[in-house]
Write an enzyme that holds these catalytic residues in place. Structure first.
Site, short mmCIF file in Angstrom:
data_model
loop_
_atom_site.label_atom_id
_atom_site.label_comp_id
_atom_site.label_asym_id
_atom_site.label_seq_id
_atom_site.Cartn_x
_atom_site.Cartn_y
_atom_site.Cartn_z
N HIS A 25 -21.60 -13.59 43.28
CA HIS A 25 -22.14 -12.23 43.35
C HIS A 25 -23.26 -12.26 44.38
O HIS A 25 -24.23 -13.00 44.22
CB HIS A 25 -22.66 -11.79 41.97
CG HIS A 25 -21.57 -11.65 40.95
ND1 HIS A 25 -21.68 -12.15 39.68
CD2 HIS A 25 -20.34 -11.08 41.05
CE1 HIS A 25 -20.55 -11.86 39.01
NE2 HIS A 25 -19.73 -11.22 39.83
N GLU A 28 -27.17 -12.16 43.64
CA GLU A 28 -27.76 -13.09 42.66
C GLU A 28 -28.29 -14.28 43.46
O GLU A 28 -27.57 -15.22 43.77
CB GLU A 28 -26.72 -13.46 41.61
CG GLU A 28 -26.25 -12.21 40.86
CD GLU A 28 -25.18 -12.46 39.79
OE1 GLU A 28 -24.90 -13.63 39.47
OE2 GLU A 28 -24.65 -11.46 39.27
N HIS A 122 -25.05 -18.29 38.82
CA HIS A 122 -25.24 -16.84 38.62
C HIS A 122 -26.64 -16.55 38.09
O HIS A 122 -27.28 -17.40 37.49
CB HIS A 122 -24.21 -16.30 37.63
CG HIS A 122 -22.84 -16.22 38.20
ND1 HIS A 122 -22.28 -15.05 38.63
CD2 HIS A 122 -21.91 -17.19 38.42
CE1 HIS A 122 -21.06 -15.29 39.10
NE2 HIS A 122 -20.81 -16.58 38.99
N GLU A 184 -25.74 -19.54 34.23
CA GLU A 184 -26.32 -18.19 34.27
C GLU A 184 -27.81 -18.33 33.96
O GLU A 184 -28.18 -18.86 32.91
CB GLU A 184 -25.60 -17.36 33.20
CG GLU A 184 -25.90 -15.91 33.14
CD GLU A 184 -25.17 -15.12 34.24
OE1 GLU A 184 -25.88 -14.57 35.09
OE2 GLU A 184 -23.92 -15.02 34.21
#
Lengths: 320, 320
Positions: A25, A28, A122, A184
């Site tokens: 992404h 990010e 992420h 994450e």
């Protein structure tokens, strides 16, 4: 018994090659800068900078350049077997093309040629600390790495989230590899890099390389219990039935409380006119991805998980 | 003397009409939802819902729909006299067109027809609490509203930031009105609405309406001192000289410390390889807009201000 299974020693193949992917992404940013820094380290110190071969990948370079999540479609939903084998035409979304390129580079998904492990980086606007997301609860290698990170990282909570998809349906980048997980880290606004979040992510990547090197070198990793969270379902925001616009935000008492225990009667939302919406279900569950920016368009205000203890066997590398 | 000036009573015209504008940047969501909620209140309770006439405006509807800062260019840089009078062609950026529309609706800028006050709602990823941004240090009405908000709001710090532009060069939306200010609230990630931030913004808007109503009704507002910050300059991130990519992030000791006092030797940046860059100037200043997402592309890591006390006279509305 489970206890005896945990005591059994499992011999598993060495992990010859891993990939660290950032910018899947494009907004990010911690992952983008971790990949950039690893590429700088390699340039400065040569290929031997890490004790195992590491491929670094900027997954979605066009989205990174524009500092957007994606150009045409969310790339981290493009790695299902169907999308990876769909024919490319002039109207194919950029991310579908790029996903097929990455599958050629790191896969092929599901084949013996697939890379041993992908660590996909992420960020989230949710207060999720370091969360390791797995597509399956039965991959001992990945669960051992999770256990290792849980032991070694003490500055922030380290949680393991299991989605339990069949691999062919799994649509995220790391499903291309034999093992692998999504790393994450939050809270960090998209389009921003925070040094504290960057440092946690870099440490987790370094420790993953460390574990693989130790494993390949013959270290026995003891079995035991790993605390995990299993995804149960998603909950959307209250919305206007006609315009679909939000009529409430996450309640201040729930905001930033990812992985707390949610009980009947706890506040979920506060409407823009001041009314509280409570949690009405009997089952106590753990909310996460609370108020993640990218999930507004997906109709997700937060997700709910059940805590579950997994017992994993001791593992050691196979001798050649 | 200054003290006597502060004691003098200044008679000023009533404020017949104000506008509350949200979504000037389409991904700064608190303002979008404050405007939506005010429009719902008006629909429910009629025009008399506020004691003064309030125009509500969604400034950049296309950017709001796409949840982006802007479509073609930053609209909050489009309200200088030059841009407002530039001829519109097929290749004009969407935001330039829309700025001219808003000038027709709320201006014309600099004319006697201009609306009395614009309160333009913004969010920042920086930890700036509630910051009121003014284009001039000599507008007693706006400074009185700031003083009122500083007195009434106690849950978060309320700071006043003065840019001191000549009005014709001032490029922000509120420069279209006779008085007016930008209401900046953070920290909130772009693309996210947090209830705590929304509540602060809504309270500030309600108190602004409250002040105008009291002023129009004949209340005397005593003069006195207002603490303000004057913008001195901007500081960029350390960047790779060739690629222009960031080589460092805001230092963890500076992150979230907006409006602290920065002294020689204090850490500013932490490079991705671990080196600290310190503040080397003699002048102690106050940093703000620390790590604002939208300012990466503008080459701004943070801005620096000097604290300054302004003395304002007592004011009262003119009798007809």
């Amino acid at each position: 018994t489970i206890r005896e299974k945990a005591m059994a020693l499992l011999f598993l193949p060495a992990l010859a090659r891993m990939a660290v992917c950032g910018g899947t992404h494009g907004n990010e940013l911690s992952g983008v800068y971790v990949v950039q820094e690893m590429e700088r380290q390699r340039k400065e110190k040569g290929e031997g900078v890490w004790p195992i071969p590491v491929t670094t990948v900027l997954s979605n370079p066009r989205a990174v350049k524009e500092c957007r999540r994606y150009i045409d479609t969310d790339m981290n939903r493009c790695f299902s077997r169907d999308t990876l084998s769909s024919p490319i035409t002039d109207s194919s979304p950029y991310e579908v093309r790029r996903a097929q390129e990455l599958n050629n580079l790191l896969g092929l998904k599901g084949s013996t040629d697939a890379i041993d492990l992908i660590c996909d980086l992420h960020n989230t606007t949710s207060n999720m600390g370091l969360t390791l997301i797995l597509c399956t609860s039965s991959d001992w290698v990945t669960l051992h790495i999770c256990k290792y990170l849980q032991t070694k990282i003490t500055k922030v909570p380290v949680r393991v989230l299991v989605l339990d998809f069949p691999i062919s349906d799994a649509y995220s980048l790391e499903s291309v590899s034999k093992h692998g997980f999504t790393l994450e880290v939050g809270p960090q606004p998209h389009g921003v890099v925070r040094a504290d979040i960057y440092i946690i992510m870099k440490e987790a990547v370094d420790l993953t390389i460390d574990w693989i090197h130790k494993f390949n070198s013959g270290t026995v990793f003891e079995g035991g219990d790993v605390e995990t969270y299993m995804l149960i379902k998603s909950v959307d925001y209250p919305r206007d039935p006609e315009t679909r616009t939000l009529t409430a935000a996450i309640h201040p008492q729930l905001q930033d409380k990812d992985f707390c225990l949610l009980k009947r009667g706890d506040p979920l939302f506060l409407s823009f006119s001041g009314e509280t919406v409570n949690y009405e279900e009997e089952e106590t569950l753990h909310p996460f991805f609370i108020n993640e920016a990218a999930y507004y368009e997906k109709g997700i205000a937060f997700q709910l998980a059940k805590k579950m203890m997994l017992t994993i066997p001791a593992v050691r590398v196979q001798k050649d």
